[in-house]
Enzyme design. Structure first.
Site, PDB file in Angstrom:
ATOM      1  N   GLY A   9       0.813  -1.218   0.000  1.00 18.99           N
ATOM      2  CA  GLY A   9       0.000   0.000   0.000  1.00 18.99           C
ATOM      3  C   GLY A   9       0.841   1.261   0.000  1.00 18.99           C
ATOM      4  O   GLY A   9       0.511   2.246   0.653  1.00 18.99           O
ATOM      5  N   THR A  11       2.750   4.204  -2.726  1.00 23.65           N
ATOM      6  CA  THR A  11       2.204   4.938  -3.874  1.00 23.65           C
ATOM      7  C   THR A  11       1.959   4.005  -5.051  1.00 23.65           C
ATOM      8  O   THR A  11       0.940   4.112  -5.742  1.00 23.65           O
ATOM      9  CB  THR A  11       3.182   6.059  -4.295  1.00 23.65           C
ATOM     10  OG1 THR A  11       3.652   6.699  -3.114  1.00 23.65           O
ATOM     11  CG2 THR A  11       2.507   7.080  -5.166  1.00 23.65           C
ATOM     12  N   ALA A  12       2.877   3.066  -5.277  1.00 26.22           N
ATOM     13  CA  ALA A  12       2.726   2.156  -6.424  1.00 26.22           C
ATOM     14  C   ALA A  12       1.476   1.299  -6.266  1.00 26.22           C
ATOM     15  O   ALA A  12       0.729   1.088  -7.233  1.00 26.22           O
ATOM     16  CB  ALA A  12       3.968   1.274  -6.554  1.00 26.22           C
ATOM     17  N   GLU A  46       9.254  12.779  -3.669  1.00 28.79           N
ATOM     18  CA  GLU A  46       8.336  13.908  -3.570  1.00 28.79           C
ATOM     19  C   GLU A  46       8.290  14.750  -4.838  1.00 28.79           C
ATOM     20  O   GLU A  46       7.742  15.841  -4.821  1.00 28.79           O
ATOM     21  CB  GLU A  46       8.742  14.774  -2.373  1.00 28.79           C
ATOM     22  CG  GLU A  46       8.772  13.953  -1.086  1.00 28.79           C
ATOM     23  CD  GLU A  46       8.902  14.774   0.188  1.00 28.79           C
ATOM     24  OE1 GLU A  46       8.253  14.404   1.174  1.00 28.79           O
ATOM     25  OE2 GLU A  46       9.641  15.771   0.177  1.00 28.79           O
ATOM     26  N   LYS A  75       5.765  22.081 -10.492  1.00 27.21           N
ATOM     27  CA  LYS A  75       7.181  21.890 -10.859  1.00 27.21           C
ATOM     28  C   LYS A  75       7.330  22.108 -12.367  1.00 27.21           C
ATOM     29  O   LYS A  75       6.674  21.429 -13.157  1.00 27.21           O
ATOM     30  CB  LYS A  75       7.585  20.462 -10.475  1.00 27.21           C
ATOM     31  CG  LYS A  75       8.953  20.038 -10.956  1.00 27.21           C
ATOM     32  CD  LYS A  75       9.275  18.625 -10.485  1.00 27.21           C
ATOM     33  CE  LYS A  75      10.540  18.102 -11.119  1.00 27.21           C
ATOM     34  NZ  LYS A  75      10.790  16.692 -10.778  1.00 27.21           N
ATOM     35  N   VAL A 182       1.695 -10.206   4.866  1.00 23.67           N
ATOM     36  CA  VAL A 182       1.758 -11.460   4.107  1.00 23.67           C
ATOM     37  C   VAL A 182       3.017 -12.228   4.505  1.00 23.67           C
ATOM     38  O   VAL A 182       4.126 -11.673   4.479  1.00 23.67           O
ATOM     39  CB  VAL A 182       1.746 -11.169   2.587  1.00 23.67           C
ATOM     40  CG1 VAL A 182       2.012 -12.441   1.788  1.00 23.67           C
ATOM     41  CG2 VAL A 182       0.423 -10.543   2.183  1.00 23.67           C
ATOM     42  N   THR A 341      11.810  10.027 -11.835  1.00 23.12           N
ATOM     43  CA  THR A 341      11.108   9.243 -12.852  1.00 23.12           C
ATOM     44  C   THR A 341      10.380   8.014 -12.306  1.00 23.12           C
ATOM     45  O   THR A 341       9.715   7.313 -13.071  1.00 23.12           O
ATOM     46  CB  THR A 341      12.122   8.752 -13.902  1.00 23.12           C
ATOM     47  OG1 THR A 341      13.307   8.351 -13.218  1.00 23.12           O
ATOM     48  CG2 THR A 341      12.432   9.815 -14.908  1.00 23.12           C
TER      49      THR A 341
HETATM   50  C1  FAD Z   1      15.815   8.353  -1.781  1.00 20.42           C
HETATM   51  C2  FAD Z   1      14.656   8.182  -2.702  1.00 20.42           C
HETATM   52  C3  FAD Z   1      14.155   9.291  -3.377  1.00 20.42           C
HETATM   53  C4  FAD Z   1      13.089   9.138  -4.262  1.00 20.42           C
HETATM   54  N1  FAD Z   1      12.641  10.226  -4.966  1.00 20.42           N
HETATM   55  C5  FAD Z   1      11.660  10.063  -5.881  1.00 20.42           C
HETATM   56  C6  FAD Z   1      11.169  11.159  -6.637  1.00 20.42           C
HETATM   57  O1  FAD Z   1      11.605  12.298  -6.494  1.00 20.42           O
HETATM   58  N2  FAD Z   1      10.188  10.925  -7.528  1.00 20.42           N
HETATM   59  C7  FAD Z   1       9.654   9.686  -7.712  1.00 20.42           C
HETATM   60  O2  FAD Z   1       8.770   9.521  -8.570  1.00 20.42           O
HETATM   61  N3  FAD Z   1      10.069   8.654  -6.970  1.00 20.42           N
HETATM   62  C8  FAD Z   1      11.053   8.797  -6.080  1.00 20.42           C
HETATM   63  N4  FAD Z   1      11.457   7.729  -5.343  1.00 20.42           N
HETATM   64  C9  FAD Z   1      10.784   6.452  -5.520  1.00 20.42           C
HETATM   65  C10 FAD Z   1       9.441   6.463  -4.814  1.00 20.42           C
HETATM   66  O3  FAD Z   1       9.638   6.712  -3.441  1.00 20.42           O
HETATM   67  C11 FAD Z   1       8.745   5.119  -5.005  1.00 20.42           C
HETATM   68  O4  FAD Z   1       8.786   4.746  -6.345  1.00 20.42           O
HETATM   69  C12 FAD Z   1       7.301   5.227  -4.599  1.00 20.42           C
HETATM   70  O5  FAD Z   1       7.171   5.740  -3.311  1.00 20.42           O
HETATM   71  C13 FAD Z   1       6.623   3.883  -4.685  1.00 20.42           C
HETATM   72  O6  FAD Z   1       7.099   3.023  -3.691  1.00 20.42           O
HETATM   73  P1  FAD Z   1       6.416   1.606  -3.569  1.00 20.42           P
HETATM   74  O7  FAD Z   1       4.964   1.788  -3.409  1.00 20.42           O
HETATM   75  O8  FAD Z   1       6.891   0.756  -4.683  1.00 20.42           O
HETATM   76  O9  FAD Z   1       7.067   0.993  -2.249  1.00 20.42           O
HETATM   77  P2  FAD Z   1       6.848   1.363  -0.698  1.00 20.42           P
HETATM   78  O10 FAD Z   1       6.484   2.770  -0.481  1.00 20.42           O
HETATM   79  O11 FAD Z   1       8.065   0.842  -0.012  1.00 20.42           O
HETATM   80  O12 FAD Z   1       5.601   0.482  -0.260  1.00 20.42           O
HETATM   81  C14 FAD Z   1       5.705  -0.893  -0.023  1.00 20.42           C
HETATM   82  C15 FAD Z   1       4.401  -1.398   0.553  1.00 20.42           C
HETATM   83  O13 FAD Z   1       4.459  -2.807   0.625  1.00 20.42           O
HETATM   84  C16 FAD Z   1       3.944  -3.225   1.864  1.00 20.42           C
HETATM   85  N5  FAD Z   1       4.525  -4.516   2.219  1.00 20.42           N
HETATM   86  C17 FAD Z   1       5.837  -4.866   2.242  1.00 20.42           C
HETATM   87  N6  FAD Z   1       5.961  -6.148   2.648  1.00 20.42           N
HETATM   88  C18 FAD Z   1       4.700  -6.609   2.864  1.00 20.42           C
HETATM   89  C19 FAD Z   1       4.164  -7.847   3.312  1.00 20.42           C
HETATM   90  N7  FAD Z   1       4.942  -8.879   3.607  1.00 20.42           N
HETATM   91  N8  FAD Z   1       2.817  -7.956   3.439  1.00 20.42           N
HETATM   92  C20 FAD Z   1       1.998  -6.923   3.138  1.00 20.42           C
HETATM   93  N9  FAD Z   1       2.457  -5.732   2.705  1.00 20.42           N
HETATM   94  C21 FAD Z   1       3.790  -5.583   2.582  1.00 20.42           C
HETATM   95  C22 FAD Z   1       4.307  -2.121   2.839  1.00 20.42           C
HETATM   96  O14 FAD Z   1       3.454  -2.126   3.959  1.00 20.42           O
HETATM   97  C23 FAD Z   1       4.075  -0.897   1.954  1.00 20.42           C
HETATM   98  O15 FAD Z   1       2.714  -0.540   2.035  1.00 20.42           O
HETATM   99  C24 FAD Z   1      12.501   7.865  -4.439  1.00 20.42           C
HETATM  100  C25 FAD Z   1      12.986   6.767  -3.736  1.00 20.42           C
HETATM  101  C26 FAD Z   1      14.059   6.912  -2.888  1.00 20.42           C
HETATM  102  C27 FAD Z   1      14.582   5.701  -2.170  1.00 20.42           C
END
Ligand code: FAD
Length: 506
Positions: A9, A11-12, A46, A75, A182, A341
């Site tokens: 849960g 952003t992706a 962000e 932006k 999970v 990106t």
């Molecule tokens: C330093 C840094 C800077 C960034 N800057 C940018 C930017 O400027 N612009 C941009 O577009 N992107 C940026 N990103 C990338 C961006 O943060 C991510 O692409 C975005 O937040 C999506 O993350 P996500 O949803 O894939 O993963 P996460 O936010 O890590 O979410 C993972 C989810 O999986 C769940 N989960 C994990 N394990 C389990 C389990 N076993 N059971 C159930 N749930 C589970 C967690 O609870 C969580 O809800 C940056 C990343 C980093 C590291």
């Protein structure tokens, strides 16, 4: 095909849920999202590209609704500072496109190409784009009704608040939300996932699974054992440290990326604070040293402000869609956030998947083609990011010497593009020939290469002919200056948006 389970849960996960619900809810699909109460979201990230506007427009969510809730700002592009030491090119702006570029871009490209062939013409990008002026003057890039020349823009936002906003919207649109961790993934004999099991023993069966578990990549990498293609030979940064700082009266409409000793720092303006971070290579500097350098730079050495330290896994999976599982977000890969990106790649992945899965009548008919396309996007973005390092003239630290040392790990496509540039060939035509314009279009390549000062120096150029110097730049300056008068102060505009005052987009 009736049920899709999304694990994660962040952003992706919520972006996937919203796009899939929009695409398939009317066809009787059930979409369920599982989110761990134990593992938090990454909580950084962000900045966006203009693709995020497409996402909100597609979902019919107005800026007046989501931006104030997420402390979001506009932006116009990214300023790169101290990446180049070439005189006059210590800073440049990578703008998002604008309708008015049709007037000024031909002048910029002509001047660059002609300077590359040895004529003394002005070729720094910043002068040629309305977006750079709007950003420099802290204006909102939203064109009023009576100025029909749109400026494309992205956003800055609070990542945690954006996640909460998207969750609220997705639930309202029928996505089932379950908070559970999970612990087990069940597969059939063919390796397809049939269910995921939570630590309380609940079994969540589905026809299709989306892995949005962040860097954990629980389904795609851990369960289905999909190999990871590391980019570490091309990109050295693997860690980051982030902290907020106060924002002043003026709210810039740009991200600033400043090259530091062992990486670079981002500065992202929100309505209530700056988000700052230092992306660095742990080969060359420790977490403490990075934190110290960031704090010193922000004047917050002794301030009682907590920082967040993060590790980054740079690269991508070999295949993003394997059996009945799609990975979206950090679970599929990550390229350092220099051009912000990641969410663009999230959107591309879901949008292309939704298209391919629908036209394949919910089979894996287009899976190979899909994986190739997404790999193309990742590698295309990587090449543009790598170019920032390969064009840098910094050699003042071990880190920069390692980054700029040789070209051996640059892709063949980039080697061809760079040599076309040095040969003074038509770069726009080369970008087309190399088929890379859907990752970064020709103007972006002109901006980075000219903006870093990869051009003949003053002592190497001759007087241009009258034909070569045919564009009247002072007239262009006057034109852009007057066009810019149509845009409002950024803070003023955001305050109007938040108070539901009828600003001109509504
Ligand atoms: C330093 C840094 C800077 C960034 N800057 C940018 C930017 O400027 N612009 C941009 O577009 N992107 C940026 N990103 C990338 C961006 O943060 C991510 O692409 C975005 O937040 C999506 O993350 P996500 O949803 O894939 O993963 P996460 O936010 O890590 O979410 C993972 C989810 O999986 C769940 N989960 C994990 N394990 C389990 C389990 N076993 N059971 C159930 N749930 C589970 C967690 O609870 C969580 O809800 C940056 C990343 C980093 C590291």
């Amino acid at each position: 095909m009736k049920k899709i389970v999304i694990v994660g849960g962040g952003t992706a996960g919520w972006m996937s849920a919203l796009i899939m619900a929009r695409q398939w809810n009317t066809q009787g699909f059930q979409i369920e999202l599982l989110e761990s109460p134990e593992v938090g979201i990454i909580g950084v990230g962000e900045g966006s590209t203009p693709a995020l506007k497409v996402f909100f427009d597609l979902l019919g969510i107005a800026e007046a609704e989501w931006m104030p809730e997420c402390n979001a700002t506009y932006k116009c592009g990214i300023s790169f500072e101290n990446w180049s030491t070439r005189a006059g090119y210590e800073r440049y702006f990578h703008p998002f496109s604008a309708a008015l570029d049709r007037q000024t871009l031909p002048m910029f490209m002509h001047n660059v190409q002609t300077r590359l062939r040895g004529a003394d013409l002005y070729a720094h990008p910043d002068r040629f784009f309305i977006a750079s002026r709007i950003a420099r003057e802290c204006l909102a890039p939203v064109a009023p009704e009576n100025f029909p020349f749109d400026v494309h823009y992205g956003y800055h936002f609070d990542a945690v608040l954006l996640g909460q906003f998207l969750r609220k919207k997705a639930i309202a649109r029928g996505v089932v939300h379950r908070v559970c961790h999970v612990v087990q993934v069940q597969q059939d004999d063919a390796g397809n996932i049939v269910a995921v099991v939570s630590d309380t023993g609940d079994v969540h069966a589905a026809d299709f699974f989306v892995d949005c578990t962040g860097f954990a990549s629980l389904l795609l990498q851990k369960t289905l054992q999909t190999p990871f293609v590391s980019y570490r030979n091309n990109l050295l940064n693997d860690a980051a440290v982030a902290m907020p700082s106060d924002i002043g009266e003026k709210i810039p409409s740009e991200t600033v990326s400043t090259a530091l000793n062992n990486g670079w720092a981002w500065k992202i303006p929100l309505t209530n604070r700056y988000g700052n971070g230092y992306v660095y290579s742990s080969q060359f500097c420790s977490a403490d040293e990075a934190e110290h350098e960031l704090r010193a730079r922000l004047g917050l050495l002794d301030a009682d402000i907590p920082v967040r330290h993060l590790k980054m896994n740079i690269g991508r999976v070999r295949e993003h869609w394997v059996k009945n599982c799609l990975a979206v977000g950090l679970s599929q890969g990550f390229i350092e956030p220099l051009e912000a990106t990641a969410l663009f790649l999230v959107q591309q992945t879901i949008a292309i998947f939704a298209e391919d899965f629908t036209r394949g009548e919910f089979t894996d008919r287009y899976r190979t083609e899909f994986n190739q396309r997404i790999n193309g996007h990742f590698d295309g973005v990587r090449d543009y990011i790598v170019t920032h390092y390969k064009t840098s003239s910094r050699t003042d630290t071990e880190y920069w010497r390692a980054n700029t040392a040789d070209q051996q790990d640059v892709s063949q496509t980039m080697l061809e593009l760079y040599s076309s540039w040095f040969a003074g060939k038509d770069l726009a035509a080369e970008v087309q020939r190399l088929n890379i314009s859907s990752y970064y279009p020709a103007p972006s390549w002109y901006c980075i290469l000219a903006g870093m000062g990869i051009l003949p120096k003053a002592e190497q150029v001759r007087k241009p002919t009258a034909e070569e110097a045919r564009f009247d730049l002072p007239a262009m300056d006057n034109f852009l200056r007057r066009c810019t008068l149509n845009f409002s102060d950024h803070r003023w505009y955001l305050e109007k948006l938040a108070s539901n005052f009828p600003v001109y987009t509504e």
